[in-house]
Design an enzyme around this catalytic site. Structure first.
Site, mmCIF file in Angstrom:
data_model
loop_
_atom_site.group_PDB
_atom_site.id
_atom_site.type_symbol
_atom_site.label_atom_id
_atom_site.label_comp_id
_atom_site.label_asym_id
_atom_site.label_seq_id
_atom_site.Cartn_x
_atom_site.Cartn_y
_atom_site.Cartn_z
ATOM 1 N N GLY A 17 0.773 -1.230 0.000
ATOM 2 C CA GLY A 17 0.000 0.000 0.000
ATOM 3 C C GLY A 17 0.802 1.276 0.000
ATOM 4 O O GLY A 17 1.787 1.427 -0.733
ATOM 5 N N ILE A 18 0.393 2.220 0.849
ATOM 6 C CA ILE A 18 1.035 3.535 0.895
ATOM 7 C C ILE A 18 2.508 3.417 1.255
ATOM 8 O O ILE A 18 3.363 4.073 0.654
ATOM 9 C CB ILE A 18 0.300 4.451 1.906
ATOM 10 C CG1 ILE A 18 -1.125 4.748 1.425
ATOM 11 C CG2 ILE A 18 1.071 5.757 2.101
ATOM 12 C CD1 ILE A 18 -1.985 5.484 2.431
ATOM 13 N N ARG A 38 6.432 -6.420 9.725
ATOM 14 C CA ARG A 38 6.565 -7.703 10.430
ATOM 15 C C ARG A 38 7.015 -8.801 9.486
ATOM 16 O O ARG A 38 7.695 -9.739 9.878
ATOM 17 C CB ARG A 38 5.228 -8.085 11.070
ATOM 18 C CG ARG A 38 4.881 -7.306 12.308
ATOM 19 C CD ARG A 38 3.529 -7.694 12.864
ATOM 20 N NE ARG A 38 2.460 -7.416 11.914
ATOM 21 C CZ ARG A 38 1.191 -7.721 12.106
ATOM 22 N NH1 ARG A 38 0.824 -8.356 13.203
ATOM 23 N NH2 ARG A 38 0.285 -7.419 11.203
ATOM 24 N N TYR A 151 -10.782 3.412 15.568
ATOM 25 C CA TYR A 151 -9.714 3.672 14.588
ATOM 26 C C TYR A 151 -9.546 5.174 14.395
ATOM 27 O O TYR A 151 -8.428 5.695 14.391
ATOM 28 C CB TYR A 151 -10.055 2.992 13.263
ATOM 29 C CG TYR A 151 -9.175 3.425 12.117
ATOM 30 C CD1 TYR A 151 -7.857 2.985 12.014
ATOM 31 C CD2 TYR A 151 -9.659 4.281 11.130
ATOM 32 C CE1 TYR A 151 -7.045 3.389 10.960
ATOM 33 C CE2 TYR A 151 -8.859 4.688 10.077
ATOM 34 C CZ TYR A 151 -7.556 4.246 10.000
ATOM 35 O OH TYR A 151 -6.754 4.650 8.959
ATOM 36 N N VAL A 186 -7.939 5.625 0.238
ATOM 37 C CA VAL A 186 -6.871 5.244 -0.674
ATOM 38 C C VAL A 186 -7.063 3.774 -1.035
ATOM 39 O O VAL A 186 -7.219 2.931 -0.155
ATOM 40 C CB VAL A 186 -5.480 5.448 -0.035
ATOM 41 C CG1 VAL A 186 -4.380 5.146 -1.055
ATOM 42 C CG2 VAL A 186 -5.339 6.866 0.507
ATOM 43 N N GLU A 187 -7.056 3.465 -2.318
ATOM 44 C CA GLU A 187 -7.299 2.093 -2.769
ATOM 45 C C GLU A 187 -6.055 1.236 -2.559
ATOM 46 O O GLU A 187 -5.105 1.275 -3.329
ATOM 47 C CB GLU A 187 -7.713 2.075 -4.238
ATOM 48 C CG GLU A 187 -8.197 0.707 -4.700
ATOM 49 C CD GLU A 187 -8.797 0.717 -6.093
ATOM 50 O OE1 GLU A 187 -9.179 -0.363 -6.568
ATOM 51 O OE2 GLU A 187 -8.883 1.807 -6.701
#
Length: 236
Positions: A17-18, A38, A151, A186-187
């Site tokens: 992702g980002i 991780r 969240y 964000v996809e």
């Protein structure tokens, strides 16, 4: 970005992702990027892709569980020994669990707080030239979904902490910049991990609007870094 060539950046949550997009962009601009997660299998693959593409920087995979303070301290110690410390710290790692405020489990809440891990990384990277936290629009307004309220609370914390850090760094006359980038949807794999038992619901998140791409956020990070030294980009 010329002045950052050869400098060291730490990107947390760099496997997908980002985080992966930011790591790739910084390597493309000639930085030494320590990408931690991780599981480093995907970071190792990304490092090989960057090398094959002929990017001028390097990506160094580092296995680290951001829920474990000892592992974070060990990582920063290794970076200091091998690369003389961190110049840019990108606090990107984060996750969400379906744990509402009225019925959620404390274990899930604690995991969301721990994985943000921004405080540990900011403290250890105090001698950095620039520190950027990846927050969320959920850190500025509460979304109308009980599953995401806690969240959002963690993202409000990231927003507040980054602003507090910015003020303390300014008062100490350190010339270190701190900013919080707060994207909307964000996809990435995020929704599929969040709604792992309901892939249709996850897919619907990205189908409802034209979403941002991870590369858009990477561009925002490089914009912050490429701003002149006297320019402070801050989130409101």
């Amino acid at each position: 970005m010329e002045r950052w060539k050869g400098r060291v950046a730490l990107v947390t949550g760099a496997s997908v992702g980002i985080g992966a997009a930011v790591a790739r962009a910084l390597v493309q601009h000639g930085m030494k990027v320590v990408g931690c997660a991780r599981n480093v299998d995907k970071i190792e693959k990304l490092a090989a892709e960057c090398q094959s593409a002929g990017y001028s920087g390097t990506l160094i995979p580092y296995k680290c569980d951001l829920c474990n303070e000892e592992e974070i301290l060990s990582m920063f110690s290794a970076i200091k020994t091998l690369h003389q410390g961190v110049d840019v710290c990108i606090n990107n790692a984060g996750l969400a669990h379906n744990e509402p405020l009225l019925s959620g489990r404390t274990e899930g809440w604690r995991n969301m707080i721990d994985v943000s891990a921004a405080l540990y990384c900011v403290f250890e990277a105090f001698n950095s030239c620039c520190c950027s936290s990846l927050g969320s629009m959920g850190g500025h307004r509460m979304v109308p979904s009980a599953d995401e309220h806690f969240y959002c609370a963690t993202k409000y914390a990231v927003t507040a902490m980054t602003e507090g850090l910015r003020q303390e760094l300014r008062e100490a006359k350190t010339h270190i910049r701190a900013t919080c980038i707060s994207p909307g949807i964000v996809e990435t794999e995020f929704a599929f991990r969040h709604h792992n038992s309901d892939p249709e619901r996850a897919a619907a998140v990205y189908e409802s609007i034209k979403c941002l791409k991870a590369e858009d956020i990477a561009s925002a990070v490089t914009y912050v870094l490429s701003a002149p030294a006297h320019v402070q980009v801050r989130s409101k």
